[in-house]
Design an enzyme around this catalytic site. Structure first.
Site, PDB file in Angstrom:
ATOM      1  N   ASP A 101     -94.630-109.642  81.823  1.00 46.41           N
ATOM      2  CA  ASP A 101     -93.587-108.932  81.097  1.00 46.41           C
ATOM      3  C   ASP A 101     -94.208-107.838  80.228  1.00 46.41           C
ATOM      4  O   ASP A 101     -95.216-108.068  79.545  1.00 46.41           O
ATOM      5  CB  ASP A 101     -92.820-109.933  80.230  1.00 46.41           C
ATOM      6  CG  ASP A 101     -91.703-109.301  79.439  1.00 46.41           C
ATOM      7  OD1 ASP A 101     -90.755-108.804  80.056  1.00 46.41           O
ATOM      8  OD2 ASP A 101     -91.779-109.308  78.198  1.00 46.41           O
ATOM      9  N   GLU A 123     -94.830-105.626  85.143  1.00 44.92           N
ATOM     10  CA  GLU A 123     -93.689-104.816  84.745  1.00 44.92           C
ATOM     11  C   GLU A 123     -94.299-103.602  84.039  1.00 44.92           C
ATOM     12  O   GLU A 123     -94.745-103.719  82.887  1.00 44.92           O
ATOM     13  CB  GLU A 123     -92.764-105.578  83.803  1.00 44.92           C
ATOM     14  CG  GLU A 123     -91.545-104.767  83.398  1.00 44.92           C
ATOM     15  CD  GLU A 123     -90.680-105.463  82.361  1.00 44.92           C
ATOM     16  OE1 GLU A 123     -89.442-105.293  82.424  1.00 44.92           O
ATOM     17  OE2 GLU A 123     -91.225-106.168  81.492  1.00 44.92           O
TER      18      GLU A 123
END
Length: 706
Positions: free
Chosen positions: A348, A384
């Site tokens: 993330d 990401e």
């Protein structure tokens, strides 16, 4: 109860955490700025503190001590002594019980309390004040564990990247509705239920990517509003499975689930959050890292160390430039890989992890450490590639070995099928695996994780049902979530009963899904899109632990849901059958698998190659792409994909075949069987807002080398 000695023996500074060696427990915790660290022991029956020991040794900035005769199950926590000097970045407060950053299990919940804050929460001096209340009553205890699990013959599936089909899913939301006939819905046990595994296999899913399953905590302001952090991007403990997903409380439930999924050939990828913690900004609680060494664990604003750098948008940013913080993250990753047999990780806000004090760096300590690690470098690694910080958008800039979420694929696919002007060039690049952005340093098409929908945004049904976000239930005046979704409601905002609108929405959904599954790169499905899941237009359902986010499996039993699920399964079969649809290397039109047959070519409706005029034409919403690749044994697989985003049918001409063309798929007629065209037939009708897939497989020469 064991007889407790008057003091701890020195013990060892490694490994970090609390580890049982068969004769006792060694405690080791890092703090570069603490003046003293105590370990507190608790009674397992009434949770009261029964003994407090000072860790007697300090070696290489690690406090450590050894408790003989202690065994697994021992409950403990830390207290750290040092300066409370927020202006200098130090926030030590021994009145606050602290979790061990390396704890592998926690006993009891964390109940939000004013006592967990190092300062007087309502003081006019804010965080410059000092709170002397003990927080132990509101804190969970760390538990000494001895990880033993009988994996027997478990083997990581190690699905080749070019064969990988990912499904992103939330453990609880995936199985809360009982229509899946899963035991203990919402838990790891339900994740590996026979019905769930059968569903994944039918869809051709090789890899399930789970939203955060590390122990996380909802923000206090959400709890006070009757909401929660449903997604889980708010980590409390990096080594601990989230208790809410354990039916019995035993972490072996997760191991058993992974073992059963592996037995079915399905990989498990974890979505991990190492960019920030749940302690929030400098005004947040003192639960672990802040109390142990705020100035080291977090990035501080240079020259104004009272404040934390907030590159994550979540209040704090872990300081991975410090070797001990980096070590903690790597140790955590290796722990999940080795102790839980995790197949890979989705990072993330990965740009945060690779940002040094001077900015994003492809050669950052984190990226270099990952790529040289013999355990982690062999797992699937997904970034990401963006964050809210300065220079935060870094798609295409991660090093070889990493795959990256491709938001360009998402936005272009939605815009192309919506009929936006001048999308054909970008759509072609995305279909070809985004080599314009990723083809460097030996990277392969699989480096592009092609996303159409994810947990963060509209579901596929909502993409064609809502023109704007409808996030009122989140309590943020409908202003949260992305304002631009490149969606269209096709005539009615929200649910519709008009057959024409419903037919059009179905066409566009299937065309977009086919574009996802038939493009080069790694396709990622969002769980529920295969049968029409909707969130009622909420494109930021992070706080909705309810029917808004839980998959409605009743939809899977409807006629529309069955058609869509069968359609997705059919796409997966076609993708697996035809190597030209899942190329292992980038195609640029230079390599020829057969004479006069480039590996990739682009055509306009009249059968001629697309030229500069068509690439620039604002009213041109058509693409024909022929791809060719060589099978083992010299057989050449040739496919032709036709995309018509116009509002009307088009007459088109197929390229000259190498053998007969066979119509494999028509997205406007999802149940239509495959059909071989008559020899020499090249004139076709491409339906409005439809995608056709043709194939011609012929024996040929090995072709020219690139």
């Amino acid at each position: 109860m064991m007889r407790l000695p008057p003091r701890l023996s020195p013990g060892m500074p490694a490994p970090l955490g609390a580890h049982w060696n068969g004769l006792g427990v060694n405690f080791a915790v890092f703090s570069a700025n603490a003046q003293q660290v105590d370990v507190c022991l608790f009674d397992p029956r009434d949770r009261r503190e029964i003994r407090r020991y000072r860790l007697p040794e300090y070696t290489n900035e690690v406090w450590h001590g050894y408790l003989p005769d202690a065994e697994p199950g021992l409950l403990y926590g830390f207290r750290a002594f040092g300066p409370y000097d927020p202006a200098s970045g130090h926030r030590f407060n021994p009145h606050k019980l602290l979790l061990d950053p390396y704890a592998r299990s926690l006993s009891g919940p964390l109940s939000w309390s004013d006592t967990q804050f190092g300062y007087r929460l309502h003081s006019p001096r804010a965080d410059l004040s000092f709170d002397r209340r003990d927080s132990a009553a509101a804190m969970p205890r760390c538990v000494v564990v001895h990880d033993t699990y009988e994996w027997e013959d478990d083997v990581l599936p190690r699905v080749p990247w070019e064969d990988t089909v990912i499904m992103e899913a939330h453990v609880k939301g995936l199985t809360m509705q009982r229509e899946m006939a899963c035991a203990q819905p919402g838990t790891f046990r339900a994740l590996c239920a026979p019905t769930m595994i059968a569903h994944l296999r039918r869809l051709g899913v090789t890899t399930i990517e789970l939203l955060p399953i590390q122990c996380f905590m909802p923000e206090r302001h959400l709890i006070e509003r009757g909401l929660t952090n449903y997604w889980g991007y708010n980590t409390l403990a990096f080594f601990v499975p989230h208790a809410g997903y354990l039916a019995s409380g035993s972490p072996h439930e997760l191991r058993a689930a992974i073992r059963r999924l592996h037995r079915a050939g399905i990989e498990v990828v974890m979505d991990v959050v190492y960019n920030h913690t749940c302690e929030g900004s400098e005004l947040g609680p003192t639960l672990c890292y802040r109390g142990l060494d705020n100035a080291t664990y977090y990035r501080l604003v240079p020259g104004n160390e009272r404040h934390l750098i907030n590159d994550t948008g979540c209040g704090n940013t872990l300081n991975l430039s410090h070797p001990r913080v980096l070590q903690m993250v790597l140790d955590s990753l290796r722990y999940w890989a080795e102790s839980y047999h995790i197949d890979g990780f989705r990072f993330d806000l990965a740009t945060v992890l690779a940002r040094e004090p001077y900015g994003f760096d492809q050669g950052s300590g984190f990226l270099d450490a990952i790529m040289q690690d013999p355990v982690l470098s062999s797992r699937k690694l997904i970034a990401e590639p963006w964050d809210p910080g300065p220079g935060g958008y870094q798609f295409g800039n991660f090093p070889p070995g990493f795959a990256e979420w491709n938001d360009r694929f998402r936005d272009t696919t939605r815009r192309f099928w919506r009929g936006d002007a001048r999308q054909q060039g970008d759509m072609a690049a995305r279909i070809a695996g985004s080599g314009d952005l990723l083809d460097r340093r030996g990277r392969r098409p699989w480096s592009s994780i092609n996303i159409l929908t994810t947990h963060d945004g509209f579901t596929l049904t909502d993409v064609v049902s809502y023109a704007t976000r409808h996030n009122g239930a989140n309590g943020e005046d409908g202003q949260d979530g992305a304002p631009e979704n490149y969606s269209a409601n096709w005539g009615v905002e929200g649910p519709a009963s008009d057959a024409v609108i419903l037919n059009l929405r179905g066409r566009v959904q299937r065309a977009m899904m086919a574009t996802l599954m038939l493009s080069h790169g790694t396709p990622m499905l969002l769980a529920g899109d295969e049968f029409g899941q909707t969130q009622g237009g909420n494109n930021n359902a992070y706080c909705q632990d309810n029917a808004t986010s839980w998959l409605d499996w009743e939809l899977a039993g409807t006629a529309t849901g069955r058609v869509m699920a069968s359609f997705v399964a059919r796409l997966a079969v076609l993708r697996a059958r035809h190597p030209s649809l899942r190329a292992a290397r980038y195609m640029h039109g230079r390599h020829k698998p057969m004479p006069d047959l480039p590996d990739i070519s682009w055509f306009r409706p009249d059968g001629d190659p697309i030229g500069a005029a068509q690439w620039a034409d604002e009213s041109f919403h058509f693409l024909g792409v022929r791809r060719a690749s060589t099978h083992e044994g010299g057989t050449v697989d040739v496919t032709y994909t036709v995309l018509n985003a116009h509002a009307e049918d088009l007459t088109a001409i197929l390229p000259a075949p190498h053998g007969k063309w066979t119509l494999l798929l028509d997205t406007t007629c999802p149940d239509q069987p495959e059909m071989m065209l008559e020899h020499g037939v090249r004139d076709i009708i491409v339906p409005a807002r439809g995608l056709l897939l043709f194939a011609a497989v012929a024996a040929g020469e090995e072709g020219e080398n690139a």
